[in-house]
Design an enzyme around this catalytic site. Structure first.
Site, PDB file in Angstrom:
ATOM      1  N   GLN A 106     -17.134   0.310  15.169  1.00 52.67           N
ATOM      2  CA  GLN A 106     -17.085   0.417  16.618  1.00 52.67           C
ATOM      3  C   GLN A 106     -16.013   1.417  17.041  1.00 52.67           C
ATOM      4  OE1 GLN A 106     -19.037  -1.633  18.862  1.00 52.67           O
ATOM      5  NE2 GLN A 106     -20.152  -2.070  16.963  1.00 52.67           N
ATOM      6  N   ALA A 140       9.987  -2.883   2.816  1.00 53.71           N
ATOM      7  CA  ALA A 140       9.557  -4.266   3.013  1.00 53.71           C
ATOM      8  C   ALA A 140       9.717  -4.679   4.466  1.00 53.71           C
ATOM      9  CB  ALA A 140      10.375  -5.198   2.114  1.00 53.71           C
ATOM     10  N   GLY A 185       1.882  -7.585  -0.218  1.00 51.33           N
ATOM     11  CA  GLY A 185       1.709  -6.703  -1.365  1.00 51.33           C
ATOM     12  C   GLY A 185       0.893  -7.350  -2.461  1.00 51.33           C
ATOM     13  N   TYR A 190       7.550  -5.495  16.799  1.00 56.54           N
ATOM     14  CA  TYR A 190       7.557  -4.658  15.601  1.00 56.54           C
ATOM     15  C   TYR A 190       8.305  -3.348  15.866  1.00 56.54           C
ATOM     16  CZ  TYR A 190       5.881  -1.289  12.160  1.00 56.54           C
ATOM     17  OH  TYR A 190       5.820  -0.312  11.203  1.00 56.54           O
ATOM     18  N   TYR A 235       0.822  -1.206   0.000  1.00 55.06           N
ATOM     19  CA  TYR A 235       0.000   0.000   0.000  1.00 55.06           C
ATOM     20  C   TYR A 235       0.863   1.265   0.000  1.00 55.06           C
ATOM     21  CZ  TYR A 235      -2.652   3.675   2.520  1.00 55.06           C
ATOM     22  OH  TYR A 235      -3.201   4.862   2.939  1.00 55.06           O
ATOM     23  N   ASN A 253       0.223   7.593  11.503  1.00 53.01           N
ATOM     24  CA  ASN A 253      -0.895   6.798  10.971  1.00 53.01           C
ATOM     25  C   ASN A 253      -1.143   7.185   9.516  1.00 53.01           C
ATOM     26  OD1 ASN A 253      -2.203   5.359  13.526  1.00 53.01           O
ATOM     27  ND2 ASN A 253      -1.501   7.386  14.119  1.00 53.01           N
ATOM     28  N   LYS A 284      12.035  -1.994  14.259  1.00 51.77           N
ATOM     29  CA  LYS A 284      12.222  -0.738  13.540  1.00 51.77           C
ATOM     30  C   LYS A 284      13.350   0.081  14.166  1.00 51.77           C
ATOM     31  CE  LYS A 284       9.238  -0.938  10.200  1.00 51.77           C
ATOM     32  NZ  LYS A 284       9.687  -0.899   8.789  1.00 51.77           N
ATOM     33  N   LEU A 315       5.421 -10.348  -2.170  1.00 48.72           N
ATOM     34  CA  LEU A 315       3.956 -10.449  -2.275  1.00 48.72           C
ATOM     35  C   LEU A 315       3.327 -11.169  -1.081  1.00 48.72           C
ATOM     36  CD1 LEU A 315       3.415 -11.115  -6.094  1.00 48.72           C
ATOM     37  CD2 LEU A 315       3.540  -8.932  -4.867  1.00 48.72           C
ATOM     38  N   ARG A 352      -9.197  -0.939  24.347  1.00 50.13           N
ATOM     39  CA  ARG A 352      -8.341  -2.113  24.306  1.00 50.13           C
ATOM     40  C   ARG A 352      -7.073  -1.874  25.126  1.00 50.13           C
ATOM     41  NH1 ARG A 352      -8.730  -2.207  17.831  1.00 50.13           N
ATOM     42  NH2 ARG A 352      -8.250  -0.039  18.347  1.00 50.13           N
ATOM     43  N   SER A 387       9.057   3.822  11.982  1.00 49.26           N
ATOM     44  CA  SER A 387       7.691   3.830  12.497  1.00 49.26           C
ATOM     45  C   SER A 387       7.584   4.612  13.797  1.00 49.26           C
ATOM     46  CB  SER A 387       7.232   2.385  12.752  1.00 49.26           C
ATOM     47  OG  SER A 387       6.018   2.346  13.473  1.00 49.26           O
TER      48      SER A 387
END
Length: 318
Positions: A200, A72, A36, A139, A11, A168, A143, A33, A277, A115
């Site tokens: 929600q 990637a 992707g 994650y 994306y 974001n 990074k 892929l 959450r 990120s």
């Protein structure tokens, strides 16, 4: 001048590819892929279907390349807690493999997709590049390690680099490219509304003006142009800062996103409300002044424009 975009069928990567082409820069795409989509790669762009762990394939793709935009990786922060080894393999081991291949063929420029996850849940009202990293997921950790890898490789070689810390990323700059993540707010809302279901809101007791969490949303096309600016600077010998926040400096609440969705789609709905959450921060907003100064970074879209572009690109709405 040709740049390789790893993850260029994703994306964000597909938007980066289009931004390079629009600026007259040739592109090569490497993507396995795993998330992707081959159809996101524009016609005529050389495409190598390979994982970055395949050093031979990556070295071949780097022939004649000026630099790399490295996007990637495994990008699901929540799931990374359940799959730490997979996350480290795809985000750290694969980056080591890429840097080895670049060193072997003499490619010296790299723009890294980092990120906001490196900050964890920051206590600063507005996050700057001086805010101390405190990642809270594998994650985010990977990074940050990626940034360290670049720092250390640059100290040992002639590597020129910068890392762009995304907040974001939303919207679409091309009606054929959309965010398909099952974990991001915009595609979740688009998917539910296109099926006649009600989105929600998780948590209405945050210490924010409307009780819902506030985050920094940036349009993917604006983000993509920052990569072109960074690539041109590095290719021209300009020394960039090691990291830049790509944030708007202002926040938007989840309820404001829902209001925008109602206005844009014309669907009259009242979002459901459920408890927050665990681990959801109440407010994460970034200062992007450094990127504005060095890269001409600007978030040029309103929240309605961001959601409208996502809604128009959503497959069920074409």
């Amino acid at each position: 001048m040709t740049w390789l975009v790893s993850g260029g069928a994703g994306y964000i990567g597909a938007h980066v590819v289009r931004a390079f082409l629009a600026d007259g820069i040739d592109v090569v795409v490497v993507d396995d892929l795993s998330s992707g989509k081959a159809e996101f790669v524009p016609d005529g762009v050389p495409f190598v279907q390979a994982n970055l762990l395949d050093g031979d394939a990556v070295r071949g793709a780097l022939a004649g390349v000026s630099g790399v935009v490295h996007l990637a990786g495994y990008k699901y922060a929540g799931v990374s807690v359940e799959r730490p080894l997979h996350t480290y393999t795809q985000n750290v081991s694969a980056m080591v493999s890429l840097l080895e291949a670049m060193d072997a063929v003499g490619v010296r420029n790299l723009v890294f997709s980092s990120s906001a996850g490196v900050y964890g849940t920051p206590t600063d009202e507005v996050v700057t590049e001086e805010t101390a990293p405190a990642p809270e997921s594998p994650y985010g950790e990977t990074k940050l390690i990626g940034e360290w890898l670049l720092r250390d490789q640059a100290a040992a070689t002639e590597l020129h680099h910068t890392s762009l810390r995304y907040f974001n990323v939303v919207g679409s700059g091309d009606p054929e490219v959309y965010d398909a993540s099952p974990y991001n707010l915009f595609p979740i809302v688009c998917n539910l509304l296109s099926q006649g279901k009600t989105p929600q809101i998780y948590g209405t007791d945050h210490p924010t003006p409307d009780g819902t969490s506030v985050k920094d949303y940036v349009h993917v096309a604006d983000l993509a142009r920052a990569h072109v600016a960074a690539a041109r600077a590095l290719d021209g010998g300009t020394k960039l800062a090691p990291v830049y926040n790509l944030g708007s400096g202002t926040g938007t609440s989840v309820r404001q996103i829902m209001d925008a969705a109602r206005r844009v789609t014309g669907i009259d709905f009242t979002p459901g409300e459920t408890p927050r959450r665990p681990g959801d921060p109440s407010r994460v907003v970034a200062n992007g002044d450094l990127a504005t100064r060095d890269l001409g970074w600007q978030n040029t879209h309103t929240v309605d424009e961001m959601f409208a572009s996502a809604w128009a690109a959503w497959p069920a709405n074409r």
